[in-house]
Design a protein around this motif. Structure first.
Motif, short mmCIF file in Angstrom:
data_model
loop_
_atom_site.label_atom_id
_atom_site.label_comp_id
_atom_site.label_asym_id
_atom_site.label_seq_id
_atom_site.Cartn_x
_atom_site.Cartn_y
_atom_site.Cartn_z
N VAL A 1 0.78 -1.19 -0.06
CA VAL A 1 -0.03 -0.11 0.00
C VAL A 1 0.83 0.98 0.05
O VAL A 1 1.63 1.42 0.78
CB VAL A 1 -1.03 -0.09 1.36
CG1 VAL A 1 -1.73 1.26 1.25
CG2 VAL A 1 -2.12 -1.23 1.23
N GLY A 2 0.60 2.17 -0.94
CA GLY A 2 1.56 3.41 -1.05
C GLY A 2 0.82 4.61 -1.30
O GLY A 2 -0.46 4.55 -1.74
N HIS A 3 1.45 5.78 -1.39
CA HIS A 3 0.68 7.07 -1.42
C HIS A 3 1.96 7.96 -2.35
O HIS A 3 3.18 8.01 -1.75
CB HIS A 3 0.50 7.70 -0.38
CG HIS A 3 -0.22 8.88 -0.76
ND1 HIS A 3 0.00 10.21 0.10
CD2 HIS A 3 -1.02 9.36 -1.54
CE1 HIS A 3 -0.64 11.28 -0.36
NE2 HIS A 3 -1.08 10.89 -1.23
N TRP A 4 1.62 8.37 -3.52
CA TRP A 4 2.42 9.34 -4.17
C TRP A 4 2.04 10.73 -3.66
O TRP A 4 0.88 11.43 -3.97
CB TRP A 4 2.10 9.32 -5.71
CG TRP A 4 2.87 7.88 -6.42
CD1 TRP A 4 2.17 6.71 -6.75
CD2 TRP A 4 4.13 7.64 -6.70
NE1 TRP A 4 2.92 6.00 -7.18
CE2 TRP A 4 4.12 6.55 -7.30
CE3 TRP A 4 5.20 8.53 -6.77
CZ2 TRP A 4 5.42 6.03 -7.83
CZ3 TRP A 4 6.43 8.13 -7.20
CH2 TRP A 4 6.55 6.90 -8.15
N PHE A 5 2.68 11.47 -2.69
CA PHE A 5 2.94 12.55 -2.36
C PHE A 5 3.24 13.83 -2.97
O PHE A 5 3.27 14.84 -2.85
CB PHE A 5 3.20 12.85 -1.05
CG PHE A 5 4.93 12.35 -0.61
CD1 PHE A 5 5.88 13.30 -0.92
CD2 PHE A 5 4.96 10.91 -0.39
CE1 PHE A 5 7.03 12.85 -0.71
CE2 PHE A 5 6.28 10.72 -0.30
CZ PHE A 5 7.34 11.77 -0.50
N SER A 6 4.01 13.34 -4.29
CA SER A 6 4.43 14.46 -5.15
C SER A 6 4.47 13.36 -6.78
O SER A 6 4.51 12.42 -6.53
CB SER A 6 5.57 15.07 -5.07
OG SER A 6 6.66 14.28 -5.49
N PRO A 7 4.53 14.11 -7.87
CA PRO A 7 4.67 13.39 -9.01
C PRO A 7 5.97 12.46 -9.24
O PRO A 7 6.27 11.75 -9.81
CB PRO A 7 4.81 14.43 -10.23
CG PRO A 7 4.05 15.74 -9.69
CD PRO A 7 4.47 15.48 -7.93
N TYR A 8 6.95 12.87 -8.26
CA TYR A 8 8.33 12.47 -8.29
C TYR A 8 8.61 11.39 -6.97
O TYR A 8 9.34 10.34 -7.10
CB TYR A 8 9.33 13.29 -8.12
CG TYR A 8 8.81 14.63 -8.76
CD1 TYR A 8 9.11 14.45 -10.14
CD2 TYR A 8 8.65 15.88 -8.20
CE1 TYR A 8 8.73 15.64 -11.13
CE2 TYR A 8 8.21 16.82 -8.95
CZ TYR A 8 8.23 17.02 -10.51
OH TYR A 8 7.98 17.99 -11.14
N LEU A 9 7.79 11.36 -5.76
CA LEU A 9 8.14 10.48 -4.91
C LEU A 9 6.97 9.79 -4.06
O LEU A 9 5.89 10.59 -4.04
CB LEU A 9 8.82 11.45 -3.68
CG LEU A 9 10.44 11.98 -4.07
CD1 LEU A 9 10.91 12.83 -2.85
CD2 LEU A 9 11.56 10.82 -4.39
N ALA A 10 7.33 8.56 -3.48
CA ALA A 10 6.21 8.11 -2.96
C ALA A 10 6.70 7.05 -1.72
O ALA A 10 7.76 6.89 -1.83
CB ALA A 10 5.43 7.03 -4.03
N LEU A 11 5.84 7.04 -0.81
CA LEU A 11 6.09 5.93 0.24
C LEU A 11 5.17 4.65 0.28
O LEU A 11 4.06 4.98 -0.14
CB LEU A 11 6.06 6.83 1.68
CG LEU A 11 7.09 7.60 2.15
CD1 LEU A 11 6.78 8.24 3.32
CD2 LEU A 11 8.46 6.81 2.22
#
Length: 418
Positions: free
Chosen positions: A94-104
């Motif tokens: 399960v993850g989240h892109w918090f910008s177009p460049y980086l995700a956790l």
């Protein structure tokens, strides 16, 4: 003569009142006209989103191959990799892109492990198996968005990632289904058996993401996790052990994938256009005010006695709502104007006459209502503005007299000179 002077004063002051806005308008518009100046802006796109956007769920499966010590038997030296020992691994994230460049991403893998490692000193050959589960927190970098520009519809994306987490290995058994011996642990001269272990692996890898639609991607990734020496229950030889995996599956993008974007140069241009429109309208209004002032200047003015030109009230009536003797806020200005005129002309007295419209109420009721209206105005002049009551005469005609042809206009108080 007094009535003539009063009408003349009203005309003079009305003309001055109408002309004043033209002069004031010119000053205001000339002083407040805005001008557009050169402004250097950041001509790059800025991306933003709600925290609810760009979440994803990852489900997949693949194969893994451990790299561990070969064993403590006669064939112990080395790090054999036997492809026959590859096993299936399962993946959920399960993850989240918090910008177009980086995700956790929280990423979990697990399954069975096999490796070619005899674990007993008297064994010539054999292999060991175990079960494991690995949970990592991983930082993902969309290399294509960073280097090639943001494009949520890009068909292929390359995403390197690194992470750290925890792993649990259990049910470590040899080829004879016996618990594996921990060769480096001894108690009372006997080998202790250890068939589980906890470790903190570091993970690195790369993911290739293939866009199927707005909501679904196919992914394939290669990853390697590095563990401490006791991951497989045997602690000797190389201090680092590893598990290499290839995983494929699907990403489900919750709500789709995309970002809001703004460019400040676009807004600066829009503001400049709006500002020019405002300046154009102000110029047109200024020209109209100047033309109006010029036309008013051509109107003839009646001859008046200058000494009588004081701040006379512009209106000499106070209107009321139906069946009410309360002075409306919109009519307060008329009472104020009359008070100012009386203060400027201390020798003048006025008659305050109240009326009511004949379409509502009986004649007797309207007579009392008109009296209350006239007294309300007189009380306001005395109590609020300090006018002597001796200068005021209160009369009331009810609905017996109708000054106006429009009936609702007759809910009124009218000032006349005494």
């Amino acid at each position: 003569m007094k009535a003539k002077n009063l009408y003349c004063l009203a005309a003079m002051c009305a003309g001055a009142f109408a002309a004043a806005p033209a002069a004031n308008a010119q000053d205001v518009f000339e002083s407040e006209t805005l001008s557009v100046t050169e402004y250097t802006c950041d001509n790059s796109n800025h991306y933003f989103q709600s925290w609810r956007d760009n979440w994803f769920i990852q489900i997949g499966a693949g194969i893994n191959q451990p790299f561990v010590e070969r064993g403590i038997g006669q064939n112990a030296p080395g790090h054999d990799v036997d492809r026959k020992r590859m096993t299936t691994t399962y993946n959920f994230g399960v993850g989240h892109w918090f910008s177009p460049y980086l995700a956790l991403r929280f990423n979990a893998l697990g399954g069975a492990l096999h490796w070619d490692t005899p674990v007993a000193p008297d064994m010539q050959n054999g292999w060991t198996k175990a079960k494991y589960a690995n949970l990592n927190l991983e930082l993902m970098w969309d290399m294509c968005n960073s280097l090639g520009g943001v494009n949520p519809n890009r068909p292929v994306s390359v995403i390197p990632f690194v992470g750290i987490g925890g792993a649990y290995t259990w049910d470590i058994r040899d080829a004879y289904q016996q618990p594996a011996a921990a060769a480096n642990i001894h108690r009372d001269g006997k080998a202790e058996y250890k068939n589980s272990s906890w470790t903190l692996p570091v993970t690195a890898g790369i993911q290739f993401r293939f866009r199927l639609c707005k909501y679904v991607d196919f992914f394939a990734e290669a990853r390697a996790s590095f563990f401490g020496d006791n991951w497989n229950g045997v602690a000797y030889g190389s201090p680092i052990e590893a598990n290499v995996a290839a995983v494929g599956g699907f990403n489900f993008n919750i709500g789709g994938r995309g970002w809001n974007v703004y460019n400040e140069c676009t807004y600066v241009s829009q503001l400049a256009d709006l500002n020019n429109q405002v300046n154009t309208l102000r110029g047109q209004l200024l020209n109209a005010a100047q033309e109006n002032a010029a036309l008013r200047a051509q109107l003839p003015c009646p001859e008046v006695v200058q000494k009588d030109c004081v701040n006379a009230p512009l209106m000499t009536t106070v209107r009321f709502t139906i069946n009410s003797d309360k002075i409306m806020p919109t009519e307060e200005v008329n009472v104020y104007n009359m008070a100012e005129w009386l203060k400027a002309n201390p020798s003048e007295n006025v008659v305050i006459v109240g009326y009511a419209d004949k379409d509502t109420g009986t004649a007797e009721y309207n007579l009392g209502l008109s009296e209350r209206r006239a007294n309300a105005v007189a009380d306001e002049l005395v109590n609020k503005y300090g006018i002597s009551r001796s200068r005021l005469t209160v009369n009331y005609d009810g609905s017996n007299v109708q000054p106006y042809s429009e009936n609702d206009w007759n809910r009124i108080v009218i000032f006349t000179q005494k």
